[in-house]
Design a protein around this motif. Structure first.
Motif, short mmCIF file in Angstrom:
data_model
loop_
_atom_site.label_atom_id
_atom_site.label_comp_id
_atom_site.label_asym_id
_atom_site.label_seq_id
_atom_site.Cartn_x
_atom_site.Cartn_y
_atom_site.Cartn_z
N GLN A 120 10.72 9.09 27.99
CA GLN A 120 11.62 10.04 28.34
C GLN A 120 13.00 9.51 27.98
N GLY A 121 13.49 10.52 27.12
CA GLY A 121 14.98 9.95 26.65
C GLY A 121 15.42 10.65 25.34
N ASN A 122 16.59 10.23 24.87
CA ASN A 122 17.10 11.02 23.53
C ASN A 122 16.35 10.33 22.44
N SER A 123 15.83 11.39 21.62
CA SER A 123 14.77 11.03 20.66
C SER A 123 15.41 10.12 19.60
N LEU A 124 16.81 10.43 19.16
CA LEU A 124 17.53 9.65 18.12
C LEU A 124 17.81 8.02 18.74
N ASP A 125 17.62 8.03 19.88
CA ASP A 125 17.64 6.40 20.38
C ASP A 125 16.31 5.98 20.76
N LYS A 126 15.35 6.70 21.16
CA LYS A 126 14.23 6.32 21.31
C LYS A 126 13.44 5.68 20.17
N LEU A 127 13.62 6.51 19.05
CA LEU A 127 13.09 6.11 17.62
C LEU A 127 13.41 4.57 17.13
N ASN A 128 14.28 4.09 17.75
CA ASN A 128 14.95 2.67 17.38
C ASN A 128 14.04 1.64 18.13
N ILE A 129 13.31 2.01 19.16
CA ILE A 129 12.63 1.01 20.01
C ILE A 129 10.84 1.00 19.64
N LEU A 130 10.76 2.12 18.68
CA LEU A 130 9.31 2.14 18.22
C LEU A 130 8.79 0.87 17.21
N ASP A 131 7.83 0.28 17.38
CA ASP A 131 7.57 -0.69 16.50
C ASP A 131 6.27 -0.65 15.92
N GLN A 132 5.82 0.48 15.56
CA GLN A 132 4.60 0.75 14.61
C GLN A 132 4.79 2.12 13.81
N SER A 133 4.13 2.17 12.79
CA SER A 133 3.93 3.34 11.76
C SER A 133 3.15 4.54 12.24
N TYR A 134 3.25 5.77 11.94
CA TYR A 134 2.20 6.79 12.32
C TYR A 134 1.80 7.54 11.10
N GLU A 135 0.44 8.06 11.26
CA GLU A 135 -0.06 8.56 10.29
C GLU A 135 0.36 10.02 10.33
N LEU A 136 0.74 10.63 11.47
CA LEU A 136 0.90 12.16 11.66
C LEU A 136 2.33 12.07 12.57
N ILE A 137 3.38 12.63 11.99
CA ILE A 137 4.59 12.67 12.77
C ILE A 137 5.03 14.26 13.03
N PHE A 138 5.41 14.74 14.18
CA PHE A 138 5.84 16.14 14.24
C PHE A 138 7.25 16.04 14.85
N LEU A 139 8.10 16.98 13.88
CA LEU A 139 9.64 17.03 14.04
C LEU A 139 9.80 18.53 14.11
N ASP A 140 10.04 19.09 15.37
CA ASP A 140 10.21 20.37 15.64
C ASP A 140 11.18 20.32 16.62
N PRO A 141 12.59 19.94 16.39
CA PRO A 141 13.98 19.68 17.49
C PRO A 141 14.50 21.17 17.68
N PRO A 142 15.25 21.19 18.66
CA PRO A 142 16.01 22.18 19.05
C PRO A 142 16.77 22.68 17.71
N PHE A 143 17.09 24.15 17.74
CA PHE A 143 17.60 24.65 16.78
C PHE A 143 18.96 24.68 16.82
N ASN A 144 19.62 24.59 15.87
CA ASN A 144 20.94 24.75 15.67
C ASN A 144 21.67 23.54 16.46
N GLN A 145 21.08 22.19 16.22
CA GLN A 145 21.84 21.02 16.66
C GLN A 145 21.95 20.10 15.47
N ASN A 146 21.62 20.28 14.48
CA ASN A 146 21.76 19.44 13.48
C ASN A 146 21.04 18.02 13.68
N LEU A 147 20.12 18.02 14.25
CA LEU A 147 18.90 17.03 14.52
C LEU A 147 18.26 16.45 13.57
N LEU A 148 17.85 17.14 12.66
CA LEU A 148 17.05 16.65 11.59
C LEU A 148 17.49 15.37 10.62
N PRO A 149 18.75 15.60 10.23
CA PRO A 149 19.12 14.65 9.33
C PRO A 149 19.09 13.30 9.96
#
Length: 204
Positions: A120-149
């Protein structure tokens, strides 16, 4: 289901703390199961039709995949992947009520901590604490928030997408102005007035 990532949990209007709807798992070992979801302002459902299309695209990549659902909402994409025999899924969700709902549904499906976990938390922050790679990632963020870049930059910096892994990106139909690395090859795309959906594969 997604939400406004920038609002704090305290500022959201929660119309009910009890489940007020369901998301149906389409195929796999949990086929037909309906998972409770909360009535939380700003959540938008991924339709059965769109999930069915997506997972027909992802059929060669789902089995035994380690998955990341970076803007989980209801967790529908991650749970569908787990139903289709993904090895594990890490869910990230900002809203504490939605995150608790994902946690409850993990228990409802009797998934172990090795198979599914919610952060639970802000994705942009929590991605920094992950320590493994993934074979499948889903990115479906809220629209009109410019989060993808910003999210894509973090995924690249942390090498979160495995070589030969695939990433699903969904954004507004007019496009969200994001760019991807040269070693992400576009393999699937569908565009409508409302949604632009793409799947990329990391080639090196």
């Amino acid at each position: 289901m997604k939400r406004d990532e920038k609002r704090s949990s305290k500022s959201r209007v929660v119309r009910s703390s009890k489940p007020s709807g369901t998301v149906r798992i389409i195929s796999g070992r949990f086929r037909g199961r309906k998972l409770p979801v909360l009535d939380i302002q700003g959540l938008r459902p991924t339709t059965d039709k769109n999930r069915e299309m997506l997972f027909s695209w992802l059929m060669p990549y789902t089995i035994d995949a380690r998955c990341l659902d970076a803007f989980a909402g209801s967790g529908g994409l991650g749970f569908e992947a787990l139903s289709r025999y993904a090895k594990s899924c890490t869910f990230i969700e900002l809203d504490k009520y939605a995150a608790k709902n994902v946690a409850d549904n993990i228990q409802l499906l009797d998934l172990s901590v090795e198979q599914a976990k919610i952060i639970q938390g802000n994705s942009l922050d929590k991605l920094n604490i992950l320590d493994q790679s993934y074979e499948l990632i889903f990115l479906d963020p809220p629209f009109n928030q410019n989060l993808l870049p910003q999210t894509i930059v973090r995924i690249v910096e942390k090498s979160l997408l495995a070589v030969d892994g695939v990433i699903y990106i969904e954004c507004e139909g007019q496009g969200a102005g994001y760019s991807v690395p040269e070693n992400w090859q576009l393999i699937k795309e569908k565009r409508s007035a409302q949604i632009l959906a793409r799947v990329y594969q990391r080639t090196s």
